[in-house]
Design a protein around this motif. Structure first.
Motif, PDB file in Angstrom:
ATOM      1  N   ARG A 100      -1.988  23.352  14.222  1.00 26.55           N
ATOM      2  CA  ARG A 100      -2.371  24.480  15.080  1.00 26.55           C
ATOM      3  C   ARG A 100      -1.641  25.756  14.676  1.00 26.55           C
ATOM      4  O   ARG A 100      -2.182  26.859  14.804  1.00 26.55           O
ATOM      5  N   LEU A 101      -0.406  25.626  14.186  1.00 26.97           N
ATOM      6  CA  LEU A 101       0.349  26.805  13.776  1.00 26.97           C
ATOM      7  C   LEU A 101      -0.303  27.508  12.593  1.00 26.97           C
ATOM      8  O   LEU A 101      -0.137  28.709  12.409  1.00 26.97           O
ATOM      9  N   GLU A 102      -1.053  26.760  11.782  1.00 31.33           N
ATOM     10  CA  GLU A 102      -1.725  27.341  10.620  1.00 31.33           C
ATOM     11  C   GLU A 102      -3.200  27.635  10.888  1.00 31.33           C
ATOM     12  O   GLU A 102      -3.932  27.938   9.962  1.00 31.33           O
ATOM     13  N   LYS A 103      -3.628  27.564  12.126  1.00 29.69           N
ATOM     14  CA  LYS A 103      -5.037  27.806  12.441  1.00 29.69           C
ATOM     15  C   LYS A 103      -5.183  29.161  13.127  1.00 29.69           C
ATOM     16  O   LYS A 103      -4.716  29.363  14.238  1.00 29.69           O
ATOM     17  N   PRO A 104      -5.833  30.124  12.441  1.00 29.72           N
ATOM     18  CA  PRO A 104      -6.029  31.443  13.057  1.00 29.72           C
ATOM     19  C   PRO A 104      -6.712  31.339  14.418  1.00 29.72           C
ATOM     20  O   PRO A 104      -7.650  30.574  14.603  1.00 29.72           O
ATOM     21  N   GLY A 105      -6.198  32.086  15.360  1.00 30.47           N
ATOM     22  CA  GLY A 105      -6.755  32.091  16.708  1.00 30.47           C
ATOM     23  C   GLY A 105      -6.197  30.997  17.594  1.00 30.47           C
ATOM     24  O   GLY A 105      -6.340  31.041  18.802  1.00 30.47           O
ATOM     25  N   LYS A 106      -5.542  30.009  17.012  1.00 31.76           N
ATOM     26  CA  LYS A 106      -4.972  28.893  17.780  1.00 31.76           C
ATOM     27  C   LYS A 106      -3.456  28.889  17.723  1.00 31.76           C
ATOM     28  O   LYS A 106      -2.805  28.167  18.446  1.00 31.76           O
ATOM     29  N   SER A 107      -2.902  29.667  16.811  1.00 29.70           N
ATOM     30  CA  SER A 107      -1.458  29.690  16.588  1.00 29.70           C
ATOM     31  C   SER A 107      -0.774  30.521  17.661  1.00 29.70           C
ATOM     32  O   SER A 107      -1.146  31.668  17.894  1.00 29.70           O
ATOM     33  N   ASN A 108       0.208  29.933  18.304  1.00 29.74           N
ATOM     34  CA  ASN A 108       0.979  30.658  19.312  1.00 29.74           C
ATOM     35  C   ASN A 108       2.414  30.134  19.299  1.00 29.74           C
ATOM     36  O   ASN A 108       2.874  29.562  20.278  1.00 29.74           O
ATOM     37  N   PRO A 109       3.104  30.316  18.165  1.00 29.70           N
ATOM     38  CA  PRO A 109       4.449  29.755  18.057  1.00 29.70           C
ATOM     39  C   PRO A 109       5.463  30.506  18.906  1.00 29.70           C
ATOM     40  O   PRO A 109       5.325  31.701  19.139  1.00 29.70           O
ATOM     41  N   THR A 110       6.479  29.768  19.349  1.00 33.93           N
ATOM     42  CA  THR A 110       7.582  30.405  20.054  1.00 33.93           C
ATOM     43  C   THR A 110       8.497  31.053  19.025  1.00 33.93           C
ATOM     44  O   THR A 110       8.413  30.766  17.825  1.00 33.93           O
ATOM     45  N   VAL A 111       9.389  31.893  19.490  1.00 33.54           N
ATOM     46  CA  VAL A 111      10.351  32.518  18.592  1.00 33.54           C
ATOM     47  C   VAL A 111      11.246  31.447  17.981  1.00 33.54           C
ATOM     48  O   VAL A 111      11.581  31.508  16.795  1.00 33.54           O
ATOM     49  N   LYS A 112      11.620  30.427  18.756  1.00 28.84           N
ATOM     50  CA  LYS A 112      12.442  29.336  18.220  1.00 28.84           C
ATOM     51  C   LYS A 112      11.712  28.617  17.088  1.00 28.84           C
ATOM     52  O   LYS A 112      12.306  28.292  16.065  1.00 28.84           O
ATOM     53  N   THR A 113      10.430  28.378  17.268  1.00 26.85           N
ATOM     54  CA  THR A 113       9.650  27.708  16.222  1.00 26.85           C
ATOM     55  C   THR A 113       9.575  28.587  14.981  1.00 26.85           C
ATOM     56  O   THR A 113       9.731  28.104  13.857  1.00 26.85           O
ATOM     57  N   LEU A 114       9.338  29.869  15.164  1.00 28.79           N
ATOM     58  CA  LEU A 114       9.290  30.784  14.017  1.00 28.79           C
ATOM     59  C   LEU A 114      10.626  30.815  13.282  1.00 28.79           C
ATOM     60  O   LEU A 114      10.669  30.853  12.050  1.00 28.79           O
ATOM     61  N   ASP A 115      11.721  30.766  14.030  1.00 28.46           N
ATOM     62  CA  ASP A 115      13.038  30.758  13.400  1.00 28.46           C
ATOM     63  C   ASP A 115      13.249  29.469  12.599  1.00 28.46           C
ATOM     64  O   ASP A 115      13.754  29.509  11.473  1.00 28.46           O
ATOM     65  N   ARG A 116      12.836  28.340  13.151  1.00 32.09           N
ATOM     66  CA  ARG A 116      12.953  27.069  12.410  1.00 32.09           C
ATOM     67  C   ARG A 116      12.084  27.110  11.158  1.00 32.09           C
ATOM     68  O   ARG A 116      12.488  26.641  10.098  1.00 32.09           O
ATOM     69  N   LEU A 117      10.881  27.660  11.265  1.00 31.83           N
ATOM     70  CA  LEU A 117       9.989  27.772  10.110  1.00 31.83           C
ATOM     71  C   LEU A 117      10.590  28.678   9.040  1.00 31.83           C
ATOM     72  O   LEU A 117      10.520  28.372   7.850  1.00 31.83           O
ATOM     73  N   ALA A 118      11.185  29.768   9.452  1.00 38.65           N
ATOM     74  CA  ALA A 118      11.813  30.685   8.495  1.00 38.65           C
ATOM     75  C   ALA A 118      12.873  29.941   7.690  1.00 38.65           C
ATOM     76  O   ALA A 118      12.953  30.080   6.466  1.00 38.65           O
ATOM     77  N   ARG A 119      13.680  29.124   8.364  1.00 38.78           N
ATOM     78  CA  ARG A 119      14.733  28.385   7.668  1.00 38.78           C
ATOM     79  C   ARG A 119      14.151  27.359   6.701  1.00 38.78           C
ATOM     80  O   ARG A 119      14.690  27.156   5.618  1.00 38.78           O
ATOM     81  N   VAL A 120      13.040  26.712   7.068  1.00 37.82           N
ATOM     82  CA  VAL A 120      12.392  25.750   6.174  1.00 37.82           C
ATOM     83  C   VAL A 120      12.021  26.427   4.860  1.00 37.82           C
ATOM     84  O   VAL A 120      12.168  25.844   3.780  1.00 37.82           O
ATOM     85  N   PHE A 121      11.547  27.665   4.942  1.00 36.12           N
ATOM     86  CA  PHE A 121      11.084  28.391   3.765  1.00 36.12           C
ATOM     87  C   PHE A 121      12.174  29.289   3.170  1.00 36.12           C
ATOM     88  O   PHE A 121      11.884  30.156   2.346  1.00 36.12           O
ATOM     89  N   HIS A 122      13.438  29.097   3.617  1.00 33.11           N
ATOM     90  CA  HIS A 122      14.582  29.863   3.111  1.00 33.11           C
ATOM     91  C   HIS A 122      14.381  31.359   3.320  1.00 33.11           C
ATOM     92  O   HIS A 122      14.658  32.170   2.437  1.00 33.11           O
ATOM     93  N   LYS A 123      13.897  31.696   4.496  1.00 30.93           N
ATOM     94  CA  LYS A 123      13.673  33.086   4.897  1.00 30.93           C
ATOM     95  C   LYS A 123      14.469  33.357   6.166  1.00 30.93           C
ATOM     96  O   LYS A 123      15.017  32.443   6.783  1.00 30.93           O
ATOM     97  N   THR A 124      14.512  34.610   6.559  1.00 22.66           N
ATOM     98  CA  THR A 124      15.091  34.965   7.849  1.00 22.66           C
ATOM     99  C   THR A 124      13.987  35.572   8.703  1.00 22.66           C
ATOM    100  O   THR A 124      13.077  36.216   8.185  1.00 22.66           O
TER     101      THR A 124
END
Length: 130
Positions: A100-124
């Motif tokens: 769902r996070l990768e589906k346009p129109g269905k994605s509604n991640p929390t800030v915590k989820t976005l922060d965890r995703l950033a770390r997975v991809f070695h981003k901030t």
């Protein structure tokens, strides 16, 4: 003749709109870009990287977050050669929740989820309200 503003995206043939004022044209441009990219994604079409035509009349127009975030996540995941299941496991969500996070129109991640995703991809994660 009609004093309106035309918006077109050089990398996206047929993605064109207009507005009576510059602000209206830019707003319509964002809406058109969001719909166009969402449709390309749903049809599994290759989305070209954006380019900026050298011109004094060029403006940066970003799609709505509910389309921009899924596209960004897919690009990062593909670049890092990870599967959706790989990322889901690392951030501690189900495969379906990550889909769902990768589906346009269905994605509604929390800030915590976005922060965890950033770390997975070695981003901030940077959040800006402009």
């Amino acid at each position: 003749e009609d004093n309106s503003y035309l918006v077109e995206f050089a990398d996206l043939p047929g993605c064109i709109t207009e507005g009576e004022t510059l602000d209206e044209a830019l707003c319509n441009g964002r809406e058109a870009l969001t719909g166009y990219l969402s449709s390309m994604f749903e049809h599994n079409l290759l989305i070209p990287p954006p380019s900026m035509a050298p011109s004094n009349n060029s403006y940066l127009i970003e799609p709505e977050p509910d389309v921009a975030i899924p596209l960004m996540l897919k690009k990062l995941r593909d670049t890092n050669k990870l599967t959706q299941n790989d990322v889901a496991k690392v951030i501690g969500v189900s495969y379906q929740a990550y889909q769902r996070l990768e589906k346009p129109g269905k994605s509604n991640p929390t800030v915590k989820t976005l922060d965890r995703l950033a770390r997975v991809f070695h981003k901030t994660l940077h959040v800006e309200l402009a």
